[in-house]
Design an enzyme around this catalytic site. Structure first.
Site, PDB file in Angstrom:
ATOM      1  N   ASP A 202       0.773  -1.178  -0.085  1.00 45.90           N
ATOM      2  CA  ASP A 202       0.147  -0.017   0.009  1.00 45.90           C
ATOM      3  C   ASP A 202       0.910   1.326  -0.026  1.00 45.90           C
ATOM      4  O   ASP A 202       1.997   1.181  -0.584  1.00 45.90           O
ATOM      5  CB  ASP A 202      -0.658  -0.005   1.015  1.00 45.90           C
ATOM      6  CG  ASP A 202      -2.470   0.584   0.916  1.00 45.90           C
ATOM      7  OD1 ASP A 202      -2.401   1.853   0.647  1.00 45.90           O
ATOM      8  OD2 ASP A 202      -3.337  -0.187   0.795  1.00 45.90           O
ATOM      9  N   HIS A 263      -3.742   5.870   3.267  1.00 50.34           N
ATOM     10  CA  HIS A 263      -4.543   4.627   2.648  1.00 50.34           C
ATOM     11  C   HIS A 263      -3.720   3.113   3.451  1.00 50.34           C
ATOM     12  O   HIS A 263      -4.540   2.524   4.039  1.00 50.34           O
ATOM     13  CB  HIS A 263      -4.408   4.429   1.220  1.00 50.34           C
ATOM     14  CG  HIS A 263      -5.528   3.645   0.619  1.00 50.34           C
ATOM     15  ND1 HIS A 263      -4.997   2.126   0.436  1.00 50.34           N
ATOM     16  CD2 HIS A 263      -6.678   3.735   0.290  1.00 50.34           C
ATOM     17  CE1 HIS A 263      -6.143   1.516   0.023  1.00 50.34           C
ATOM     18  NE2 HIS A 263      -7.044   2.406  -0.050  1.00 50.34           N
ATOM     19  N   SER A 448     -11.516  -1.413  -1.051  1.00 51.48           N
ATOM     20  CA  SER A 448      -9.873  -1.191  -0.328  1.00 51.48           C
ATOM     21  C   SER A 448     -10.090  -1.562   1.110  1.00 51.48           C
ATOM     22  O   SER A 448      -9.297  -2.297   1.822  1.00 51.48           O
ATOM     23  CB  SER A 448      -9.411  -0.058  -0.308  1.00 51.48           C
ATOM     24  OG  SER A 448      -8.739   0.342  -1.493  1.00 51.48           O
TER      25      SER A 448
END
Length: 608
Positions: A202, A263, A448
């Site tokens: 990520d 994220h 996600s």
């Protein structure tokens, strides 16, 4: 032949409440009195491990010791005619070892508790005693506590937090939260092992977040482009996320200015935020750990960096050096359009051969085709569903999808988002700010965030059965799903269809569009552990009645009975012919307390 005496029978129409009362009454009558328990209610916040350990040691060391049957101490006990009372060897060991010891309770014919002196550590005393020639083993005598919901304040529904639903997606499903993954039932089987590593492929992570700081391995930054990396360097051993904010059209796509996403910090929290610590949130993987692998920065990341990170994370590649913490699971909450390329296909094949499970998001293109790398063969591809179990509008669909999990949805069009996926994040709009959590006003949703729930579940499955291959694990995930709902209060919701280039929003999932069904973490972990129905009932009894069945019990078979024996109480819990029996170990009375199927229903309702 054992005499079958029935002090009471269950009613013909099974009632869980009456069944519990029946078992409690039989236990009290047959097995003897137990200490009064506090009135049942919400579990109290669990103190930290350090606090609990300090409390256990406050009165001095206490150790469980088992003596060798043919050792000198046990032979002397038998010669003196006092063997029936059990060992009380504190004085002899104190003289021999020069320690301050006193006798505690006898556990069985060869075991007892020994107390040390104030200020002495139980582990130290156990080590000294274990070295004695007469001792078979010596272990610290620790206090065990009943397990309940984690004490993390954001886990439970609470009108004082945002969202008020809390971490609805981890709890047991109900009429409102149809898609909740039942992680609490999985934790009844295992809270995971820190040795099982999930690599989060990520944007990197914020290491200082209090719910992540103790759960992260060092990791690596695989971004080779300085402008994408945004940290002033190319590939290096620091996967910290500096932020991925962009100005208007900075990515040359006409896009608006966007603040930093954090994220990777968000996905890492869903996998393995520290759980049960009375801080922040709970995570699907509970005790499992995360390896942050940074491959995304400003404007995303290149396939070459992503694949290099995948192979290194799984211990397949030694570039730049071999990973000292190889992952068993890769979480890939990233992707793009197109078919699976040979590069990704090869990477997944090599990882699968190394027994590494790859879990990837189906994508957020509103019902279009599953993206790369989720559409590669062998990947566990995850679609997103709403709280009610229907496909969430943005999720991609297609035959490549393995199963579906909650991805977050708001219901209302304005104001606070009602059912987002609460997780760890950071307040910085550009560079790092303060550690925080997403909420109904700073909402997290997308496939996600469905993907880490599956990755965390996979890590729990490997915690109970490390021998599972990726294909076996994927098969178990699919076999243990719950069915998708087929009705709704909104008659306008259509059935999902195969992707055809036209967007499709909320729809009823099918096996060919959203996978085998809804993720059921509890069922998946039970299946991985190979738990039989009998095991589930016995485990439920141990946690419900620890005063009688202090687990883990010792399993055994005395045809036709399968049983567990509990040395601390001398009790047996057994089954034969579809019935549950109790025996107090002191006489020949065998007590029938009802049908196995009825107690299995109680166990299932409690998450076993």
């Amino acid at each position: 032949m054992l005499e079958n005496r029935l002090p009471m029978r269950l009613p013909m129409r099974f009632s869980p409440a009456k069944a519990l009362a029946s078992m409690a009454a039989v236990l009290a009558l047959a097995l003897g009195p137990a200490a009064a328990a506090a009135e049942r209610g919400l579990p109290r916040p669990e103190p930290s491990a350090a606090t609990l350990a300090a409390a256990d040691e406050a009165a001095g060391a206490r150790v469980i010791v088992k003596f060798k049957a043919r050792g000198s101490l046990m032979r002397a006990l038998q010669a003196g005619g006092t063997a029936a009372r059990g060992p009380q060897h504190a004085a002899a060991l104190a003289r021999r070892l020069g320690l301050g010891l006193r006798d505690g309770r006898v556990i069985d014919a060869h075991s007892q508790v020994l107390f040390g002196t104030q200020g002495q550590r139980s582990a130290d005393l156990a080590a000294r005693l274990a070295a004695d020639a007469d001792v078979e083993y010596a272990v610290p005598d620790r206090r065990r506590r009943a397990l309940g919901a984690p004490a993390d304040p954001l886990f439970a529904a609470n009108a004082a937090i945002s969202p008020a639903a809390g971490q609805w997606y981890l709890r047991a499903p109900d009429a409102t939260f149809v898609s909740a993954i039942n992680a609490t039932a999985a934790w009844n089987v295992s809270t995971g092992s820190a040795s099982i590593v999930v690599a989060d492929i990520d944007t990197g992570v914020r290491f200082e977040h209090p719910d992540l700081a103790s759960k992260l391995h060092p990791g690596y930054d695989f971004i080779n482009d300085v402008s994408t990396a945004n940290d002033g360097s190319e590939r290096d051993n620091d996967p910290s996320d500096p932020g991925d904010w962009t100005a208007f059209n900075e990515c040359n796509d006409g896009g608006d200015a966007v603040g930093s996403s954090w994220h990777g910090t968000q996905t890492s929290g869903l996998i393995a935020a520290q759980t049960g610590n009375a801080v922040g949130m709970a995570s699907a993987g509970y005790n499992v750990t995360v390896l942050p692998v940074r491959v995304l920065g400003k404007c995303g990341g290149w396939d070459s960096d992503i694949i290099a990170g995948m192979l290194w994370a799984g211990g397949v590649s030694g570039n730049p050096s071999f990973n000292p913490h190889p992952a068993r699971v890769l979480n890939m909450s990233l992707g793009g359009d197109g078919s699976c390329t040979p590069a990704y296909a090869d990477a997944v094949r090599r990882l699968s051969a190394a027994n590494v499970v790859v879990v990837a998001a189906a994508g957020n293109r509103t019902g279009l085709a599953v993206g790369v790398p989720a559409n590669c063969a062998g990947v566990v591809a995850v679609a997103g569903v709403r709280h009610a179990g229907t496909k969430v509008g943005y999720s991609n669909v297609g035959p490549e999808v393995t199963l579906a999990a909650p991805a977050g949805n708001c219901v209302n069009e304005v104001g606070e988002c009602l059912y987002p996926i609460l997780t760890t994040t950071n307040t910085g709009s550009a560079g790092p700010g303060n550690s925080s959590y997403s909420d109904g006003f700073n909402a997290s949703f997308g496939t996600s965030f469905a993907t880490p729930l599956v990755a965390g579940t996979a890590a729990l499955m490997l915690s109970v059965n490390p021998a599972l291959t990726p294909a076996q694990l994927k098969s178990l995930l699919m076999a243990t799903t719950r069915p998708f709902p087929t009705t709704s209060s909104d008659p306008s919701v259509p059935l999902c269809h195969a992707p055809n280039g036209v967007e499709q929003i909320e729809c009823f999932c099918t096996a060919s569009t959203c996978g085998a069904g809804l993720l059921d973490a509890g069922a998946a972990v039970r299946a991985a552990a190979g738990l039989s129905d009998v095991d589930r009932v016995f485990n439920w009894a141990e946690l419900t009645y620890p005063q009688y069945f202090a687990g883990p019990g010792t399993p055994g078979v005395w045809a036709p009975y399968t049983y567990r024996y509990y040395a601390s109480s001398g009790n047996y819990l057994g089954t034969a012919g579809g019935r549950i029996y109790l025996h107090n170990g002191r006489d020949w009375n065998l007590l029938d307390v009802g049908a196995l199927a009825d107690y299995l229903a109680l166990a299932a309702a409690a998450g076993y």
